[in-house]
Write an enzyme that holds these catalytic residues in place. Structure first.
Site, PDB file in Angstrom:
ATOM      1  N   ALA A 127       0.801  -1.232   0.000  1.00 21.76           N
ATOM      2  CA  ALA A 127       0.000   0.000   0.000  1.00 21.76           C
ATOM      3  C   ALA A 127       0.829   1.275   0.000  1.00 21.76           C
ATOM      4  CB  ALA A 127      -0.945  -0.005   1.199  1.00 21.76           C
ATOM      5  N   GLY A 187      -0.449   5.025   0.307  1.00 23.41           N
ATOM      6  CA  GLY A 187      -1.889   4.826   0.185  1.00 23.41           C
ATOM      7  C   GLY A 187      -2.653   5.533  -0.903  1.00 23.41           C
ATOM      8  N   ASP A 241       1.531  -3.165   4.327  1.00 21.20           N
ATOM      9  CA  ASP A 241       2.857  -2.672   3.944  1.00 21.20           C
ATOM     10  C   ASP A 241       3.868  -3.097   5.004  1.00 21.20           C
ATOM     11  OD1 ASP A 241       3.740  -0.636   1.608  1.00 21.20           O
ATOM     12  OD2 ASP A 241       5.145  -0.505   3.275  1.00 21.20           O
ATOM     13  N   CYS A 301       5.732   0.681 -11.714  1.00 21.80           N
ATOM     14  CA  CYS A 301       5.993   1.930 -12.441  1.00 21.80           C
ATOM     15  C   CYS A 301       7.336   1.766 -13.152  1.00 21.80           C
ATOM     16  CB  CYS A 301       5.953   3.149 -11.523  1.00 21.80           C
ATOM     17  SG  CYS A 301       6.884   2.974  -9.994  1.00 21.80           S
TER      18      CYS A 301
END
Length: 418
Positions: free
Chosen positions: A231, A234, A254, A354
């Site tokens: 997470a 968040g 997490d 990413c």
């Protein structure tokens, strides 16, 4: 307006620290500004712009800095300052330095060799050229060397996108709807948001459009049991909770207490009561095992090289290594395998990064599907159609800065067979 002469040694000092690459550039820069409280807002802005300009264009700057007088670090600092504000505002230059900067500013950078123009480390340049070809690699590198726009997500629980646009215009802050994410806004400039009533009330959150889309392809529905497996602070958790209309149960796992602590004030602003932050020791923690086979949807926004975020974090390309990517792949496969145990029959597992490297994306999915035959890939074009997102994709979500004006993102959706 002339800058104070101290701006040169100050830029040089912080640059020397950042180029050691012992930690993220933004953390080092924040610490430097904290240690130098007398620096004015304008000076801070110029130093930050010079430093980030150098991180984006390090290959070119290093080449240019081979000429000129004085220490190389001073020359690098001067190049950064010149690109940030021009030559005229920089006080404290010698005649020789002024002449050198003037000469350097007249070089046509579009005529430089391709590897220099992309400002990528050679190992990454070679990887991208092998995958995309020289033309696409240059277009991608050019896009990653631009500053990222400021994207916002409207909290659908408490606000409407058109109403938010109208209220921001009163500030006056101009923005426009993002092209793909239905709740996204792209701000034309980068204003301070923290004191805006819209921000304080949780009606808007800062979130890149790519990150919003990753949360949306999870497809979390009202009343479901959902897990955000990595997470962090968040951003995607909040988007998932709002998509669930504050119903059901959403676990934010997490391994970092610090990251989860950053989620708490955002959670309080959002008005969500269905989110349960959980600190775990590792992916095989007993708190994870207790939920095995019970979860409708699991999002694994995996730790990754972060190379898709170079518009925001240009130092990443210099801190990352090929060996680091190999280690990351092993970690990603392990985390995805552990997270998959939570998914119930007919439930969905969403993997995202990413990054735009095969090793962190398609290769991880191929390895996972070979090891877990009870999962099958759901083509991304079908997922996007379900979510009514007008994007042309094949099996995977692949967002690229030079094509979609988002950070670089990858996502795959898998379903556990019934």
């Amino acid at each position: 307006m002339r800058l104070p002469p101290a701006i040169i040694p100050q830029t040089e000092e912080v640059l020397r620290e950042i180029l050691r690459f012992t930690g993220p550039a933004d953390v080092t820069l924040s610490r430097y500004f904290k240690d130098h409280p007398r620096l004015g807002g304008r000076e801070r802005g110029v130093i930050a712009e010079a430093v980030y300009g150098l991180l984006r264009n390090r290959t070119v700057y290093t080449n240019f800095a081979e000429s000129g007088a004085g220490s190389q670090m001073r020359r690098m600092a001067l190049l950064g300052l010149m690109d940030a504000v021009g030559i005229e505002p920089i006080a404290g230059l010698t005649d020789e330095e002024t002449e050198w900067l003037t000469r350097t500013s007249q070089i046509d950078r579009t005529q430089l060799p391709l590897v220099m123009r992309t400002n990528l480390p050679p190992w990454l340049f070679d990887k991208l050229v092998e995958r995309y070809g020289e033309e696409q690699t240059l277009a991608l590198a050019d896009a990653m060397n631009q500053q990222a726009p400021l994207d916002l997500r409207v909290n659908a629980l408490t606000a409407d996108r058109d109403a938010v646009i109208a209220e921001l215009a009163q500030a006056p802050i101009l923005c426009e709807p993002t092209p793909y994410a239905p709740l996204g806004l792209r701000v034309i400039k980068k204003p301070a948001l923290q004191n805006l009533p819209l921000f304080k009330s949780g009606a808007i959150e800062v979130q890149d459009e790519g990150s919003q889309l990753l949360a949306q392809v999870v497809g979390a529905k009202r009343g479901e049991m959902v897990v955000d497996f990595c997470a962090g602070a968040g951003g995607k958790t909040l988007a998932l909770g709002a998509g669930m209309r504050n119903t059901g149960r959403l676990y934010a796992f997490d391994v970092s207490e610090k990251r989860l602590a950053k989620l708490k004030p955002r959670l309080a602003r959002s008005g969500l009561s269905n989110v349960h932050p959980v600190l775990i020791a590792h992916e095989n923690d007993a708190k994870v095992k207790r939920l095995a086979g019970k979860i409708d949807r699991v999002l694994v926004d995996a730790p990754c090289s972060g190379l898709g975020t170079l518009r925001r974090n240009p130092d990443t390309k210099w801190r990352q290594t090929p060996e680091g990517v190999v280690e990351m792949h092993a970690k990603q496969v392990a985390i995805l395998g552990s997270a998959s145990r939570l998914v119930k029959a007919g439930g969905r597992l969403v993997y995202g990064t990413c990054s735009f490297l095969n090793e962190e994306n398609e290769d991880v999915i191929a390895e996972f599907l070979a090891a877990f035959p009870d999962f099958s890939l759901v083509p991304m074009k079908d997922v996007l159609a379900e979510q009514k997102i007008a994007l042309e994709m094949g099996d995977y979500l692949k967002l690229m800065p030079h094509v979609h004006q988002t950070d670089g993102f990858f996502a795959a959706v898998m379903e556990r067979k019934k």
